[in-house]
Design an enzyme around this catalytic site. Sequence first.
Site, PDB file in Angstrom:
ATOM      1  N   GLY A  30       0.834  -1.194   0.000  1.00  0.00           N
ATOM      2  CA  GLY A  30       0.000   0.000   0.000  1.00  0.00           C
ATOM      3  C   GLY A  30       0.869   1.244   0.000  1.00  0.00           C
ATOM      4  CB  SER A  76       4.874   4.632  -3.422  1.00  0.00           C
ATOM      5  OG  SER A  76       3.975   3.760  -4.041  1.00  0.00           O
ATOM      6  CD  GLU A  78       1.139   0.615  -7.865  1.00  0.00           C
ATOM      7  OE1 GLU A  78       1.040   1.261  -8.933  1.00  0.00           O
ATOM      8  OE2 GLU A  78       1.105  -0.626  -7.811  1.00  0.00           O
TER       9      GLU A  78
HETATM   10 ZN   LIG Z   1      -0.531  -2.406  -3.913  1.00  0.00          ZN
END
Ligand SMILES: [Zn+2]
Length: 221
Positions: A30, A76, A78
């Site tokens: 996350g 990250s 993402e």
């Molecule tokens: Zn993820």
Amino acid sequence: MPKINNELKKAVAGAGVTMIQQGLTVGTWGNVSLRDPESGLIYISPSGLDYEDIREEDIVVLNEELEIVDGCLRPSIEKRLHVGVYRARPDVNAIIHDHPLHSSVLGVNRMELPAISEDFAQIVGDKIICADYALPGTPELAENAIKALGERNAVLLPNHGTLCVGKDLKAVLRVAHVVEKAAHIYILALTIGTPHVLAAEQIQAMQYFARHLYGQVVCAE
Ligand SMILES: [Zn+2]
């Protein structure tokens, strides 16, 4: 050189710990980001660190071109997803990507999560849908997620997790919590019967109430 806001760094680091404490993700999976509405800079959690170990100075600051403006660690993986959502949604200043249990079950089955509760209808939308699959960290994942998110406040990432958005950190944490609770309720309801989904006019009425009528009005002296 734009001004770096250390309060936002502190808030991103704290939000990661909250995600772990609320069971919204495990390990280092996350990521969290906040956009500074003043500078437009994006404050994002670093890649691959335990949330409890992330310090204020570990938060990476990016601009909309994905360039690192401040910070020594890798952001990250993402980051494209976060920056892409901020570009697509001027109303959003906070993003949480988590790996919660029940929402992930729906994503594995490529199911939607309809509005089955008042809180969900008010702050998330009429439903959330599942994006097309793409590998983590890829431009395709960002593209698919942004398309499936649309104007709603969350989207399911199949075989992966969810993405939640809000106007600020408090709002996005609430969305993440309500999405996971609704997913849990929906799965339980499916196991013992047929869930009743709220009608479009009921959802609209609840959204109007939440935006215009709920809460306290401060009296003018
Ligand atoms: Zn993820």
